[in-house]
Design a protein around this motif. Structure first.
Motif, PDB file in Angstrom:
ATOM      1  N   ASP A  37      30.311  45.313  33.706  1.00 12.29           N
ATOM      2  CA  ASP A  37      30.842  44.062  34.249  1.00 12.29           C
ATOM      3  C   ASP A  37      32.165  44.289  34.975  1.00 12.29           C
ATOM      4  O   ASP A  37      32.388  43.740  36.055  1.00 12.29           O
ATOM      5  N   ASP A  38      33.051  45.086  34.376  1.00 10.67           N
ATOM      6  CA  ASP A  38      34.374  45.315  34.974  1.00 10.67           C
ATOM      7  C   ASP A  38      34.252  45.955  36.354  1.00 10.67           C
ATOM      8  O   ASP A  38      34.985  45.599  37.274  1.00 10.67           O
ATOM      9  N   ALA A  39      33.346  46.914  36.494  1.00  9.68           N
ATOM     10  CA  ALA A  39      33.155  47.578  37.788  1.00  9.68           C
ATOM     11  C   ALA A  39      32.644  46.581  38.822  1.00  9.68           C
ATOM     12  O   ALA A  39      33.077  46.594  39.980  1.00  9.68           O
ATOM     13  N   PHE A  40      31.729  45.702  38.410  1.00 13.30           N
ATOM     14  CA  PHE A  40      31.234  44.681  39.324  1.00 13.30           C
ATOM     15  C   PHE A  40      32.390  43.790  39.771  1.00 13.30           C
ATOM     16  O   PHE A  40      32.534  43.498  40.963  1.00 13.30           O
ATOM     17  N   ASP A  41      33.209  43.363  38.821  1.00 17.41           N
ATOM     18  CA  ASP A  41      34.315  42.450  39.131  1.00 17.41           C
ATOM     19  C   ASP A  41      35.306  43.070  40.108  1.00 17.41           C
ATOM     20  O   ASP A  41      35.786  42.399  41.036  1.00 17.41           O
ATOM     21  N   VAL A  42      35.621  44.342  39.918  1.00 19.71           N
ATOM     22  CA  VAL A  42      36.542  45.033  40.831  1.00 19.71           C
ATOM     23  C   VAL A  42      35.938  45.104  42.230  1.00 19.71           C
ATOM     24  O   VAL A  42      36.611  44.826  43.229  1.00 19.71           O
ATOM     25  N   ALA A  43      34.654  45.455  42.317  1.00 21.11           N
ATOM     26  CA  ALA A  43      33.990  45.541  43.622  1.00 21.11           C
ATOM     27  C   ALA A  43      33.965  44.176  44.299  1.00 21.11           C
ATOM     28  O   ALA A  43      34.241  44.060  45.500  1.00 21.11           O
ATOM     29  N   TRP A  44      33.652  43.124  43.550  1.00 17.69           N
ATOM     30  CA  TRP A  44      33.598  41.756  44.082  1.00 17.69           C
ATOM     31  C   TRP A  44      34.940  41.381  44.725  1.00 17.69           C
ATOM     32  O   TRP A  44      34.973  40.818  45.820  1.00 17.69           O
ATOM     33  N   ALA A  45      36.018  41.723  44.059  1.00 15.10           N
ATOM     34  CA  ALA A  45      37.351  41.344  44.540  1.00 15.10           C
ATOM     35  C   ALA A  45      37.686  41.998  45.878  1.00 15.10           C
ATOM     36  O   ALA A  45      38.473  41.445  46.656  1.00 15.10           O
ATOM     37  N   GLY A  46      37.086  43.140  46.173  1.00  9.98           N
ATOM     38  CA  GLY A  46      37.405  43.849  47.403  1.00  9.98           C
ATOM     39  C   GLY A  46      36.420  43.631  48.533  1.00  9.98           C
ATOM     40  O   GLY A  46      36.502  44.319  49.556  1.00  9.98           O
ATOM     41  N   ARG A  47      35.511  42.689  48.379  1.00  4.31           N
ATOM     42  CA  ARG A  47      34.468  42.479  49.385  1.00  4.31           C
ATOM     43  C   ARG A  47      34.513  41.072  49.964  1.00  4.31           C
ATOM     44  O   ARG A  47      35.155  40.178  49.438  1.00  4.31           O
ATOM     45  N   ASP A  48      33.782  40.929  51.054  1.00  2.00           N
ATOM     46  CA  ASP A  48      33.606  39.644  51.729  1.00  2.00           C
ATOM     47  C   ASP A  48      32.326  39.036  51.164  1.00  2.00           C
ATOM     48  O   ASP A  48      31.227  39.512  51.449  1.00  2.00           O
ATOM     49  N   ASN A  49      32.459  37.991  50.346  1.00  2.00           N
ATOM     50  CA  ASN A  49      31.333  37.449  49.584  1.00  2.00           C
ATOM     51  C   ASN A  49      30.923  36.074  50.112  1.00  2.00           C
ATOM     52  O   ASN A  49      31.772  35.223  50.364  1.00  2.00           O
ATOM     53  N   TRP A  50      29.612  35.879  50.225  1.00  2.00           N
ATOM     54  CA  TRP A  50      29.039  34.654  50.765  1.00  2.00           C
ATOM     55  C   TRP A  50      27.937  34.147  49.850  1.00  2.00           C
ATOM     56  O   TRP A  50      27.083  34.924  49.418  1.00  2.00           O
ATOM     57  N   LEU A  51      27.930  32.849  49.586  1.00  2.00           N
ATOM     58  CA  LEU A  51      26.841  32.230  48.834  1.00  2.00           C
ATOM     59  C   LEU A  51      25.775  31.745  49.802  1.00  2.00           C
ATOM     60  O   LEU A  51      26.080  31.275  50.906  1.00  2.00           O
ATOM     61  N   ILE A  52      24.538  31.850  49.373  1.00  2.00           N
ATOM     62  CA  ILE A  52      23.393  31.314  50.116  1.00  2.00           C
ATOM     63  C   ILE A  52      22.996  30.031  49.401  1.00  2.00           C
ATOM     64  O   ILE A  52      22.679  30.051  48.207  1.00  2.00           O
ATOM     65  N   VAL A  53      23.056  28.922  50.115  1.00  2.00           N
ATOM     66  CA  VAL A  53      22.758  27.627  49.508  1.00  2.00           C
ATOM     67  C   VAL A  53      21.635  26.943  50.272  1.00  2.00           C
ATOM     68  O   VAL A  53      21.438  27.176  51.461  1.00  2.00           O
ATOM     69  N   GLY A  54      20.917  26.113  49.551  1.00  2.00           N
ATOM     70  CA  GLY A  54      19.847  25.328  50.151  1.00  2.00           C
ATOM     71  C   GLY A  54      19.570  24.123  49.290  1.00  2.00           C
ATOM     72  O   GLY A  54      19.529  24.226  48.059  1.00  2.00           O
ATOM     73  N   GLU A  55      19.411  22.979  49.936  1.00  2.00           N
ATOM     74  CA  GLU A  55      19.076  21.757  49.193  1.00  2.00           C
ATOM     75  C   GLU A  55      20.031  21.515  48.017  1.00  2.00           C
ATOM     76  O   GLU A  55      19.593  21.216  46.908  1.00  2.00           O
ATOM     77  N   HIS A  56      21.307  21.696  48.253  1.00  2.00           N
ATOM     78  CA  HIS A  56      22.361  21.400  47.264  1.00  2.00           C
ATOM     79  C   HIS A  56      22.339  22.304  46.042  1.00  2.00           C
ATOM     80  O   HIS A  56      22.822  21.913  44.982  1.00  2.00           O
ATOM     81  N   GLN A  57      21.762  23.483  46.166  1.00  2.00           N
ATOM     82  CA  GLN A  57      21.826  24.436  45.059  1.00  2.00           C
ATOM     83  C   GLN A  57      22.074  25.835  45.597  1.00  2.00           C
ATOM     84  O   GLN A  57      21.720  26.152  46.729  1.00  2.00           O
ATOM     85  N   THR A  58      22.695  26.652  44.761  1.00  2.00           N
ATOM     86  CA  THR A  58      22.985  28.023  45.146  1.00  2.00           C
ATOM     87  C   THR A  58      21.763  28.881  44.856  1.00  2.00           C
ATOM     88  O   THR A  58      21.263  28.906  43.734  1.00  2.00           O
ATOM     89  N   LEU A  59      21.279  29.570  45.896  1.00  2.00           N
ATOM     90  CA  LEU A  59      20.060  30.365  45.794  1.00  2.00           C
ATOM     91  C   LEU A  59      20.359  31.840  45.557  1.00  2.00           C
ATOM     92  O   LEU A  59      19.521  32.573  45.042  1.00  2.00           O
ATOM     93  N   GLY A  60      21.546  32.275  45.978  1.00  2.00           N
ATOM     94  CA  GLY A  60      21.898  33.681  45.868  1.00  2.00           C
ATOM     95  C   GLY A  60      23.206  33.941  46.579  1.00  2.00           C
ATOM     96  O   GLY A  60      23.974  33.012  46.867  1.00  2.00           O
ATOM     97  N   TYR A  61      23.429  35.200  46.886  1.00  2.00           N
ATOM     98  CA  TYR A  61      24.662  35.563  47.588  1.00  2.00           C
ATOM     99  C   TYR A  61      24.485  36.915  48.258  1.00  2.00           C
ATOM    100  O   TYR A  61      23.550  37.658  47.969  1.00  2.00           O
ATOM    101  N   PHE A  62      25.414  37.206  49.177  1.00  2.00           N
ATOM    102  CA  PHE A  62      25.527  38.572  49.689  1.00  2.00           C
ATOM    103  C   PHE A  62      26.993  38.954  49.746  1.00  2.00           C
ATOM    104  O   PHE A  62      27.878  38.107  49.816  1.00  2.00           O
TER     105      PHE A  62
END
Length: 147
Positions: A37-62
């Motif tokens: 989990d910690d490695a994921f969190d560190v990587a997340w903080a250093g990236r450009d993150n986008w949520l994919i949404v549809g019909e008022h719900q979050t479907l995923g991310y990149f």
């Protein structure tokens, strides 16, 4: 379904981490890799993150990073309930548009060699450039026509 993207915030970290672990844990187990989990969190903080949404719900991310040579998809995760409905394909199209807008020469990603997502990436024009242990390195040169 109509899709949209919105920038992710630090409040979206838990969603992204849990979705990634849910989708990828079988590969980690198969290849005897350790999920952290910690490695994921560190990587997340250093990236450009986008949520994919549809019909008022979050479907995923990149999650993206870049250098002078390319824009890199570091993660593209779709919730299992929404897989196979076009969200992943649509998201790749959005990233390809970003590559063009940023005038980067290529789009690159790494995928587990037995992940069915590699078929989607190939349909989108990414080609295998090499193999590292259990991963395929794929690339789309931006001059390549996109399907």
């Amino acid at each position: 379904m109509n899709f949209q993207i919105r920038r992710a915030t630090s409040g979206d970290l838990l969603f992204a981490r849990e979705l990634t672990c849910q989708n990828m844990l079988r590969y980690y187990i198969q290849y005897d890799l350790l999920w952290q989990d910690d490695a994921f969190d560190v990587a997340w903080a250093g990236r450009d993150n986008w949520l994919i949404v549809g019909e008022h719900q979050t479907l995923g991310y990149f999650s993206l990073s870049h250098d002078a040579r390319a824009l890199y998809i570091r993660e593209l995760q779709i919730a299992p309930a929404f897989q196979g409905q076009g969200a992943g394909s649509w998201a790749i199209d959005q990233v390809i548009d970003m590559v063009r807008e940023q005038r980067r020469p290529a789009l690159r990603l790494t995928v587990f060699e037995n992940n069915p997502a590699k078929n989607l990436y190939q349909r989108k024009g990414l080609q295998v450039q090499g193999k590292d242990e259990c991963f395929l390195r794929m690339q789309l040169d931006i001059s390549t026509a996109v399907l």
